[in-house]
Motif scaffolding. Structure first.
Motif, PDB file in Angstrom:
ATOM      1  N   CYS A   1      32.211   3.320 -14.109  1.00  0.00           N
ATOM      2  CA  CYS A   1      30.870   3.114 -14.166  1.00  0.00           C
ATOM      3  C   CYS A   1      29.929   3.003 -13.244  1.00  0.00           C
ATOM      4  O   CYS A   1      28.848   2.050 -13.473  1.00  0.00           O
ATOM      5  CB  CYS A   1      30.646   2.142 -15.453  1.00  0.00           C
TER       6      CYS A   1
ATOM      7  N   ARG B   1      28.034   3.354  -5.921  1.00  0.00           N
ATOM      8  CA  ARG B   1      26.855   2.254  -5.697  1.00  0.00           C
ATOM      9  C   ARG B   1      27.430   0.898  -5.631  1.00  0.00           C
ATOM     10  O   ARG B   1      26.668  -0.150  -5.059  1.00  0.00           O
ATOM     11  CB  ARG B   1      26.129   2.609  -6.896  1.00  0.00           C
ATOM     12  N   ASP B   2      28.539   0.592  -5.967  1.00  0.00           N
ATOM     13  CA  ASP B   2      29.301  -0.934  -5.990  1.00  0.00           C
ATOM     14  C   ASP B   2      29.859  -0.947  -4.452  1.00  0.00           C
ATOM     15  O   ASP B   2      31.082  -1.775  -4.336  1.00  0.00           O
ATOM     16  CB  ASP B   2      30.240  -0.943  -6.994  1.00  0.00           C
TER      17      ASP B   2
ATOM     18  N   LYS C   1      31.706   0.696  -2.487  1.00  0.00           N
ATOM     19  CA  LYS C   1      33.199   1.201  -2.293  1.00  0.00           C
ATOM     20  C   LYS C   1      33.248   2.531  -1.839  1.00  0.00           C
ATOM     21  O   LYS C   1      32.446   3.466  -2.181  1.00  0.00           O
ATOM     22  CB  LYS C   1      33.768   0.953  -3.732  1.00  0.00           C
TER      23      LYS C   1
ATOM     24  N   THR D   1      27.968  -3.785   2.323  1.00  0.00           N
ATOM     25  CA  THR D   1      27.455  -4.848   1.571  1.00  0.00           C
ATOM     26  C   THR D   1      26.462  -4.371   0.767  1.00  0.00           C
ATOM     27  O   THR D   1      25.673  -5.103  -0.027  1.00  0.00           O
ATOM     28  CB  THR D   1      27.126  -5.996   2.482  1.00  0.00           C
TER      29      THR D   1
ATOM     30  N   LYS E   1      21.002  -3.125  -6.830  1.00  0.00           N
ATOM     31  CA  LYS E   1      21.109  -4.113  -8.088  1.00  0.00           C
ATOM     32  C   LYS E   1      19.892  -4.932  -8.074  1.00  0.00           C
ATOM     33  O   LYS E   1      19.431  -5.484  -7.022  1.00  0.00           O
ATOM     34  CB  LYS E   1      22.286  -4.870  -7.905  1.00  0.00           C
TER      35      LYS E   1
END
Lengths: 286, 428
Positions: free
Chosen positions: B149, B169-170, B172, B197, B406
């Motif tokens: 997600c 987006r995370d 990764k 990061t 975020k």
């Protein structure tokens, strides 16, 4: 009514020194899809072992990678399994991963209290607040883990929420990545529908195969599973005492899972343990 | 309130994109739902043949296949269109369940991959693409891997075709073995490249005959460009590009956010990597040394005459021209809703990297291959008002931030939001 306890540690029991669950009430569900606002290690090498296992790793600089976490209890809840495993496998490092912060706090306090009352024991377990569905690769290297536990996960009955289930075909790729060859995934649930789902996901995944019955019987962990976890204990209670559950189901208060299918007739736990085969069993890449 | 701002029209702003045919035959630009293609070889405008009438919403990803026979476009209208570049006919139309955020084409041109905003990557088998009946074939994608997600921002195949690399987006980057028969799923993860990061915004491979496996280069919202050994997932070098260039002052309130890297483009031999960065009017060129596995800043190319901050860059393997586009759709400030400005830089090649003095030259409009006709085609018009540039740059920046960064709330604010939760209503 409990004011007289307040001068010690109000949230801990006076007799056992353990934290009491009533002070760590938490909602049964947490949304794994929402953005996380807790710190996450950038990569596995940045997981600070000295925070989790202070006796084994006295300072962050001394960490040499000689020993790494081998077991992960994903969605560890109140930590019952971790604590039982700790004494069965005193040489293995294990970590519980839990999304609900109050529950994580409870497990943290529980471990600290156990360490204090049993010097030298429970030094190999710890807990971290994280969203393991998003950040498993941030905590573990490729092939690091030997066991992963998914016990009584949130069943997410609605079809639209199936993608929130912690076992699904795509997330199994990541679990296969962090597990070493021959590592084992243990799943357990009291919800038949979820059991069927988890079993079909694992069966359908090319990197997993079922554990044989003999291996299952010889595995000391399997015996623990039904007794160690809070949810498992509830089920034992259920089997001993023939609840004729009426509309007020007695075990619906804490775990959401038991409510729907726990109408007293589910005598057996739906249980699957599966196996991660050596990679050479896979068809070779062309 | 901030919540209302989250849903403001800026989130529908889509940056303009550019893609160049591998043998420099065509150059394509996408602005909003508009797909514009120019034939460089014959210096003429390409007319697209698509009976369904093209895209209906912002295009988010365009790409040519390595052999140049295919072109893929996809975006917010949840359609992936696969074009044959010989006829410029849309040969396949693939419906996605969600908005598409990235596309990739396998090196052999047999599979098209696309990823959506919910982190699922799909594959479409197009082996039989020699259909001559002139009808667009409707296909369906098969989900084969997933980033849980999280918006997938880019897809890239490794030079040897063994791996499909996806970034999200995370923070990764996932390197997955691309199986021979991918419709059964891509389950074997080779590595995760972890170190960024912030969101990972772009990926490219650098490789040469000497290093056929190639190395992975990624750009991110943390204002760094990183070099990876994608087989092991180990980080080889980090280049803090944000700290090494002069940026335009931002609008003041978001100064703590470093300018994000928006796009990367490497020369065919991988010795130079061009980097587009938010708030940087121009380009940064990095030198990539594949034997010592390092990245270093070679030069900052500034573009005279206008505040040109590229949103997308691209180059062909056969011509030393780096193409850049700046622009956005869904603007609410300028006279027209969309803006696209195309520029080129010459000398983007192997030989340039060998001499220390990089002879890169920003091309004037008259010098650009294809000339005015190309600019007319890709930009939609020849002259663009100066004030539109800064508006577009700001809008693109805000849109990217809203989409990928975020949200951070203060403790106070978080409590307030909790109180407004639907399931808590009536309990307070």
């Amino acid at each position: 009514m409990m004011e007289h306890e307040a001068n010690a540690n109000p949230s801990h029991s006076k007799t056992t020194g353990l934290p009491r669950k009533r002070f760590y009430r938490a909602r049964a569900h947490s949304n794994p899809l929402s953005d996380s606002h807790f710190p996450i290690p950038v990569s596995p090498s940045q997981v600070d072992y000295s925070v989790h296992y202070p006796q084994l790793f006295p300072s962050p600089d001394k960490f040499d990678g000689s020993k790494s976490i081998e077991f992960a209890d994903v969605g560890c809840g109140f930590g019952g399994l971790l604590i039982s495993l700790s004494t069965v496998f005193p040489e293995s490092l294990m970590i519980g991963m839990e999304l609900r912060d109050k529950v994580t706090e409870y497990v943290k306090e529980r471990i600290l209290a156990l360490r204090a009352s049993n010097p030298g024991q429970y030094e190999n377990i710890s807990v971290v607040r994280t969203n393991s569905m998003k950040y498993i690769p941030n905590y573990f290297e490729k092939g690091q883990l030997t066991k992963m536990f998914f016990l009584f996960p949130d069943p997410h009955f609605k079809e639209k929420n199936h993608r929130r289930r912690v076992i699904n075909l795509h997330l199994l790729d990541e679990y296969a990545y962090v597990l070493r060859e021959g590592g084992i995934i243990y799943t357990m649930t009291d919800v038949e529908e979820l059991g069927v789902w988890m079993n079909s996901c694992l069966k359908g995944h090319p990197l997993f195969e079922a554990v044989t019955k003999e291996e299952l019987e010889a595995d000391p962990v399997v015996k623990l599973l039904s007794t160690a976890t809070e949810e498992g204990q509830k089920w034992r209670m259920l089997n001993l005492v023939p609840w004729n559950s009426g509309p007020s189901c007695p075990f619906g208060q804490e775990g959401g899972g038991a409510k729907k299918d726990g109408n007293g007739e589910g005598k057996e736990l739906v249980e699957f343990s599966l196996h991660f085969p050596p990679l050479e069993h896979l068809p070779p890449f062309p | 309130m901030e919540e209302e701002n989250d849903k403001n029209p800026e989130t529908t702003v889509a940056p303009a994109l550019i893609s160049v045919h591998p043998t420099h035959k065509f150059v394509s630009a996408a602005v909003g739902s508009d797909l514009r293609v120019f034939n460089l070889q014959e210096s003429c405008v390409v007319t697209l043949a698509d009976e369904s009438g093209g895209h209906k919403d912002s295009i988010r990803a365009i790409r040519y296949s390595a052999n140049g026979q295919l072109f893929v476009s996809a975006g917010d209208d949840k359609l992936v269109k696969i074009w044959a570049t010989d006829s410029w006919r849309c040969i396949y139309s693939v419906a996605s369940e969600k908005r598409v955020s990235a596309v990739g084409i396998s090196n052999d041109g047999m599979f098209v991959c696309f990823a959506d905003k919910f982190g699922v990557m799909y594959v479409v088998d197009i082996e039989d693409h020699n259909v001559e009946d002139g009808v667009t074939v409707i296909k369906k994608g098969v989900p084969i891997l997933s980033h849980y997600c999280s918006i997938i921002t880019r897809l890239e195949f490794s030079p040897d075709g063994r791996f499909i690399v996806s970034s999200d987006r995370d923070f990764k980057i996932r390197v997955t073995v691309f199986p021979k028969n991918p419709v059964n799923g891509a389950h074997e993860i080779q590595s995760f490249c972890l170190g960024h990061t912030e969101f990972v915004s772009c990926l490219t491979f650098v490789g040469s005959q000497k290093y056929p496996l190639g190395l992975l280069v990624s750009g991110s919202g943390d204002s760094t460009v990183r070099l990876w050994d994608h087989t092991s997932g180990s980080l080889l070098d980090t280049c803090y590009v944000g700290a090494q260039a002069e940026f335009l002052p931002s609008d003041g309130k978001e100064e703590d956010i470093l300018p994000a890297v928006t796009d990367l483009c490497a020369t065919p031999d991988g010795s130079l990597v061009a980097v587009a960065i938010q708030s940087l009017p121009g380009l940064m060129l990095l030198r990539c040394n594949q034997s010592s596995k390092t990245l270093s800043v070679a030069k900052v190319v500034s573009i005279p005459g206008e505040t040109f901050i590229p949103t997308s860059i691209g180059a062909a393997s056969s011509a030393p021209v780096l193409w850049m586009v700046m622009g956005a759709s869904g603007l609410h400030v300028s006279e027209s809703a969309s803006l696209a400005r195309v520029r080129g830089i010459s000398g983007f090649s192997t030989s340039a990297s060998e001499s220390l003095d990089l002879e890169t030259l920003v091309l004037e409009d008259a010098e650009i291959p294809g000339g005015e006709l190309l600019l007319q085609t890709l930009q939609g018009k020849l002259s663009i008002g100066k004030e539109a540039f800064s508006a577009a740059a700001e809008a693109v920046k805000t849109a990217m931030r809203n989409l990928l960064i975020k949200k951070q709330y203060s403790a106070e604010r978080r409590e307030f939001r909790k109180r407004g939760r639907n399931d808590m209503k009536g309990k307070q």
